[in-house]
Design a protein around this motif. Structure first.
Motif, short mmCIF file in Angstrom:
data_model
loop_
_atom_site.label_atom_id
_atom_site.label_comp_id
_atom_site.label_asym_id
_atom_site.label_seq_id
_atom_site.Cartn_x
_atom_site.Cartn_y
_atom_site.Cartn_z
N ALA A 189 -7.57 1.26 3.80
CA ALA A 189 -7.53 2.63 3.28
C ALA A 189 -6.86 2.72 1.92
CB ALA A 189 -6.81 3.53 4.28
N ASP A 190 -5.91 1.83 1.65
CA ASP A 190 -5.20 1.89 0.37
C ASP A 190 -4.66 0.50 0.02
OD1 ASP A 190 -2.92 1.49 1.93
OD2 ASP A 190 -2.27 3.58 1.83
N GLY A 191 -3.96 0.45 -1.10
CA GLY A 191 -3.45 -0.83 -1.58
C GLY A 191 -2.44 -1.47 -0.65
N PHE A 192 -1.60 -0.66 0.01
CA PHE A 192 -0.63 -1.26 0.92
C PHE A 192 -1.33 -1.96 2.08
CE2 PHE A 192 1.92 -1.37 4.72
CZ PHE A 192 3.10 -1.93 4.27
N VAL A 193 -2.29 -1.29 2.70
CA VAL A 193 -3.01 -1.89 3.83
C VAL A 193 -3.73 -3.15 3.36
CG1 VAL A 193 -4.78 -1.55 5.59
CG2 VAL A 193 -3.27 0.35 4.97
N ALA A 194 -4.35 -3.09 2.20
CA ALA A 194 -5.06 -4.25 1.67
C ALA A 194 -4.13 -5.44 1.46
CB ALA A 194 -5.74 -3.89 0.35
N ARG A 195 -2.93 -5.17 0.93
CA ARG A 195 -1.97 -6.26 0.70
C ARG A 195 -1.39 -6.77 2.00
NH1 ARG A 195 -1.01 -2.62 -3.59
NH2 ARG A 195 -1.18 -3.59 -5.66
N PHE A 196 -1.18 -5.89 2.97
CA PHE A 196 -0.49 -6.28 4.19
C PHE A 196 -1.40 -7.02 5.16
CE2 PHE A 196 1.45 -5.46 8.38
CZ PHE A 196 2.73 -5.94 8.13
N ILE A 197 -2.68 -6.68 5.18
CA ILE A 197 -3.62 -7.27 6.13
C ILE A 197 -4.38 -8.40 5.46
CG2 ILE A 197 -5.60 -6.87 7.64
CD1 ILE A 197 -3.12 -5.44 8.58
N GLY A 198 -4.16 -9.62 5.90
CA GLY A 198 -4.87 -10.76 5.37
C GLY A 198 -4.50 -11.06 3.93
N ALA A 199 -5.24 -11.97 3.35
CA ALA A 199 -5.02 -12.34 1.95
C ALA A 199 -6.06 -11.63 1.09
CB ALA A 199 -5.14 -13.84 1.78
#
Length: 351
Positions: A226-236
């Motif tokens: 949904a956003d940059g935090f989720v993208a950074r936190f989930i997987g590489a």
């Protein structure tokens, strides 16, 4: 009707807000993981669900019943802790039948239920042993059986695998999923381990700063953060700050071709997200049929069948690529390369 309906739940400690008007509905029989970094509020939410602490505001309904002000003992919820919390002076069987015994169930029912649950977790042959005679994984199985012995409406798991070594953790998370499916009990599991959450959950609820950022299936969380935090936190993956242009996204002095840019007006700040499995690496620029940018290899990490390359693009921005280890042997740190991807691969997220 949702099995659990959390509405507007807030909680503060010493003036610091830990949960902020949180809403979450959990379906009957669902296994949902609360996932996030330390301090995000996931354990606080679990303890409010259990009735161990009270919310400052909001309500919790279970199977339509308002349990917001009910004591923990009246909520019909089973709890499994990270530290097992077994009674050291009781045998495995006595630990499992403890709840039904305290509730005044007939002894025959206590023994029958303990026996059935020890069968379910694969520990029937250990019924007469004591906790100190078991491995960590076996103790956690006993804790799970004990939590299920009272036939709870909801099973709450607080980082149940974090104290175990990697191999046992993998085995036990598969067991937890199997047992949850066989019993059909609605389950809420707290973890900070993204792999654990993605592999075990029907849905994942990503938390940060006391808020739910995204609640979705593991595949959706991974593919469509949904956003940059989720993208950074989930997987590489690479999350690059850029500005939209008609032909793509400009990151520093470099233009990243991206079909998704057409959906945004020019000059808009966005975050461009690329998973490493979508990025290909070559020593030459290729034929121009796929979007390509110049890069420099900075790090090569062997992961077995695959190797991960970390590259610098547009200055010191990082871009990752996963490739077969045999192919990766051609690259070393410092090599100039070209990174490419399918034009629809980058995901753009407004800032």
């Amino acid at each position: 009707m949702a099995a659990i309906d959390i509405a507007g739940v807030s909680k503060s400690f010493a003036g610091r807000q830990v949960l902020a008007e949180l809403d979450l509905q959990i379906a009957n029989g669902e296994l949902i993981c609360l996932l996030g970094p330390s301090g995000c509020g996931k354990t606080t939410l679990l303890r409010i669900l259990a009735g161990f602490i009270a919310a400052d505001a909001g309500s919790i309904r279970v199977a339509g019943q308002d349990v917001t002000k009910l004591a923990a003992s009246a909520r019909r919820m089973g709890m499994v802790f990270q530290s097992y919390s077994l009674f050291p002076n009781m045998t495995v069987a006595d630990n499992v039948r403890f709840g039904p015994r305290v509730a005044g169930r007939p002894k025959a029912e206590q023994l029958a239920r303990a026996g059935a649950l020890l069968d379910l977790v694969g520990l029937s042959s250990h019924a007469g042993q004591y906790p100190h005679q078991l491995s960590g994984g076996q103790q956690q199985r006993v804790a799970l059986a004990r939590a299920l012995a009272m036939q709870p409406q909801v099973l709450l798991l607080d980082e149940p695998l974090s104290a175990l070594d990697a191999k046992v953790r993998l085995q036990l998370r598969e067991e937890i999923r199997r047992i949850q499916r066989e019993t059909g009990v609605t389950t809420v599991l707290v973890t900070h381990d993204q792999e654990e959450a993605l592999s075990i959950a029907d849905r994942v609820a990503v938390m940060h700063g006391g808020r739910l950022l995204q609640v979705a299936s593991p595949a959706t969380i991974y593919r469509q953060p949904a956003d940059g935090f989720v993208a950074r936190f989930i997987g590489a993956g690479a999350v690059l700050d850029g500005i939209t242009e008609q032909a793509g996204v400009r990151v520093g002095q470099m233009l990243f071709p991206a079909a998704a840019a057409a959906a945004h007006s020019a000059g808009k700040r966005v975050e461009l997200f690329l998973r490493p499995e979508h990025v290909r690496v070559a020593a030459t620029a290729g034929d121009g049929t796929t979007p390509t940018v110049a890069a420099e290899v900075r790090e090569v990490t062997f992961l077995g069948a695959q190797t991960r390359l970390r590259m610098a693009v547009a200055g010191d921005n990082a871009l990752w690529a996963d490739m077969a280890s045999e192919q990766a042997e051609a690259f070393k740190p410092g090599d100039p390369v070209f990174a490419s991807w399918e034009i629809g691969a980058p995901r753009l997220m407004p800032v």
